[in-house]
Every structure is written in structure tokens, then in C-alpha cells.
Enzyme design. Structure first.
Site, PDB file in Angstrom:
ATOM      1  N   ASP A   9       0.866  -1.171   0.000  1.00 10.07           N
ATOM      2  CA  ASP A   9       0.000   0.000   0.000  1.00 10.07           C
ATOM      3  C   ASP A   9       0.911   1.232   0.000  1.00 10.07           C
ATOM      4  O   ASP A   9       2.122   1.122   0.201  1.00 10.07           O
ATOM      5  CB  ASP A   9      -0.900  -0.038   1.230  1.00 10.07           C
ATOM      6  CG  ASP A   9      -1.744   1.204   1.380  1.00 10.07           C
ATOM      7  OD1 ASP A   9      -2.421   1.594   0.419  1.00 10.07           O
ATOM      8  OD2 ASP A   9      -1.686   1.815   2.476  1.00 10.07           O
ATOM      9  N   ASP A  11      -0.228   5.250   0.914  1.00  6.76           N
ATOM     10  CA  ASP A  11      -0.541   6.190   1.990  1.00  6.76           C
ATOM     11  C   ASP A  11      -0.770   5.446   3.301  1.00  6.76           C
ATOM     12  O   ASP A  11      -1.580   4.520   3.357  1.00  6.76           O
ATOM     13  CB  ASP A  11      -1.804   6.996   1.651  1.00  6.76           C
ATOM     14  CG  ASP A  11      -1.667   7.775   0.360  1.00  6.76           C
ATOM     15  OD1 ASP A  11      -1.583   9.000   0.416  1.00  6.76           O
ATOM     16  OD2 ASP A  11      -1.627   7.137  -0.718  1.00  6.76           O
ATOM     17  N   ASP A 175      -1.496  -0.869   5.973  1.00  7.82           N
ATOM     18  CA  ASP A 175      -1.791  -0.319   7.297  1.00  7.82           C
ATOM     19  C   ASP A 175      -3.263  -0.334   7.647  1.00  7.82           C
ATOM     20  O   ASP A 175      -3.630   0.031   8.759  1.00  7.82           O
ATOM     21  CB  ASP A 175      -1.312   1.136   7.364  1.00  7.82           C
ATOM     22  CG  ASP A 175      -2.102   2.021   6.405  1.00  7.82           C
ATOM     23  OD1 ASP A 175      -2.030   1.775   5.174  1.00  7.82           O
ATOM     24  OD2 ASP A 175      -2.812   2.930   6.869  1.00  7.82           O
TER      25      ASP A 175
END
EC number: 3.1.3.18
Length: 227
Positions: A9, A11, A175
Site C-alpha cells: 500500500d 498512503d 496499514d
């Protein structure tokens, strides 16, 4: 471990882009004559792509009811947001600690790296270039690169197919719930990072294969468990 492909991922995993995103959101809201919000509020709205971020900003909360906003309103607000975000220099977007060195270590160890983000693809190359990462990733997908985006498995499976790797040979690293669910939906192992944007929820509650509190620990674990 017999893994070949590491799908990251963007951001909240590799970069903290919230300061720039918050500036763009508040610029959009000001243009539309609406109240602005502090960065800590906007931080909790990030992670589901630009359209959901815009919708949350318009209604001022994370849960947006299906009939709260019409398509024309959203289309216009998103266009204003895109203009504001494009005009921002990106100087407030920073890499998380140890990410730069960690990515280079993993690449040097022979792993293929890919990037799958829900951020619109048009904004990705500029950010990659600002960190000098454009050559590190063998495949890059944005939230609008395919009809589906995370938590759908399609972007991850597309990357696997493109790079000739089976899902069993890949790991999804992120995240947020969208990352972990996407990896689980694709039938691949998942590694969670606790420091990003996950709406206040502990990433471990989503049952990733493993979870880490910092990027250096994640990199060390991958290298130590390399078959």
C-alpha cells in the site's frame, strides 16, 4: 517462506500524505463555502480513495449514508479537490522512518516490489519521483486503474497475473483494513503495520499473517524468513 512478490500500500504504509491531503480537503471546502476541519479529523477519513474522502469531508463524519449526497454534488466537489491537490507542492508528504532503506534492502535481496494504492493513479508518479522510488516498483496500480479497488482482490490478482506470480508467492503489506481484507480476499499472506490510517482500529484485529509497529521490523522479519 518462498515469497517472490511484495505488494505495498502507499498512503499510511510507505508515506504520510495526510498533511497535504488535509490542505487539499480544506481548500476544497473553502472553495465550496463550507467549514474546514483540523488535520487530526481528516486523518481518520483517509484510506478509501478520493471520492470517499471528499464525501466524508462534505458531511463532516466518517460514515456517509447512501442518500446523503447526490452524484452531481460529489462530482463537482471531487473535481475541486483534485485541482487543489494537484496544485499542492507535496512538500508536506514524508516517508515513514526506515521505508527508503527498507525498500532498497528488499529489492536488493531479490524481491519484486509492487504498489497498489486507492489513491488516483494520476497523483502517484509525482510522489514516487519525489522520493526516487519510481524504479523500485515493477507494477503500480491506483484506485482508478481498474473498475475495482481494495478491499476487492482484483487489483492484487491483476498485479500477480501481470508479473507472473501466484497469490501464494505474494504478500500484501499495508496499514488498513482495506489492505488486509484485499490480501485475504486474494488468498495471499498479509503483513500489517500499526502506525498508519486504520480509523482507530488496531490492525491486529483484522488477523493479518503478522503485524509490526515499525517498517524496519517488518523488513527484518521478511529477510529472516526468506526461503
Amino acid at each position: 517462506m518462498d515469497k517472490q512478490l511484495l505488494i505495498f500500500d502507499f498512503d499510511g504504509t510507505l508515506i504520510d500524505s495526510v498533511p497535504d491531503l488535509a490542505d487539499a480537503v480544506n481548500a476544497m471546502l473553502s472553495t465550496l463555502g463550507k467549514d474546514t476541519y483540523p488535520i487530526d479529523t481528516i486523518r481518520n477519513w483517509v484510506g478509501n480513495g478520493s471520492r470517499m474522502l471528499v464525501a466524508r469531508a462534505l458531511v463532516g463524519k466518517i460514515e456517509v449514508l447512501e442518500d446523503e449526497l447526490n452524484t452531481d454534488t460529489l462530482d463537482h466537489a471531487e473535481a475541486v479537490f483534485f485541482t487543489a491537490y494537484k496544485d499542492i507542492s507535496g512538500s508536506k508528504t514524508v516517508a515513514y522512518p526506515d521505508v527508503d532503506d527498507g525498500l532498497k534492502q528488499l529489492r536488493a535481496a531479490g524481491y519484486t516490489l509492487a504498489l497498489v494504492t486507492n489513491k488516483p493513479i494520476g497523483f502517484v508518479p509525482k510522489i514516487l519521483q519525489s522520493f526516487g522510488w519510481q524504479e523500485l516498483f515493477s507494477a503500480v496500480l491506483g484506485g482508478d486503474s481498474l473498475p475495482q479497488k481494495k478491499p476487492d482482490a482484483a487489483p492484487l490478482l491483476h498485479v500477480c497475473q501481470t508479473l507472473g506470480v501466484t497469490p501464494a508467492q505474494a504478500i500484501m503489506i499495508g496499514d488498513s483494513r482495506n489492505d488486509i481484507l484485499a490480501g485475504q480476499n486474494a488468498g495471499m499472506d498479509t503483513l500489517g503495520l500499526s502506525y498508519g490510517y486504520n480509523y482507530g482500529q488496531d490492525i491486529r484485529k483484522l488477523n493479518p499473517t503478522h503485524a509490526f509497529d515499525d517498517f524496519a521490523a517488518l523488513v527484518q522479519w521478511i529477510l529472516q524468513n526468506d526461503a
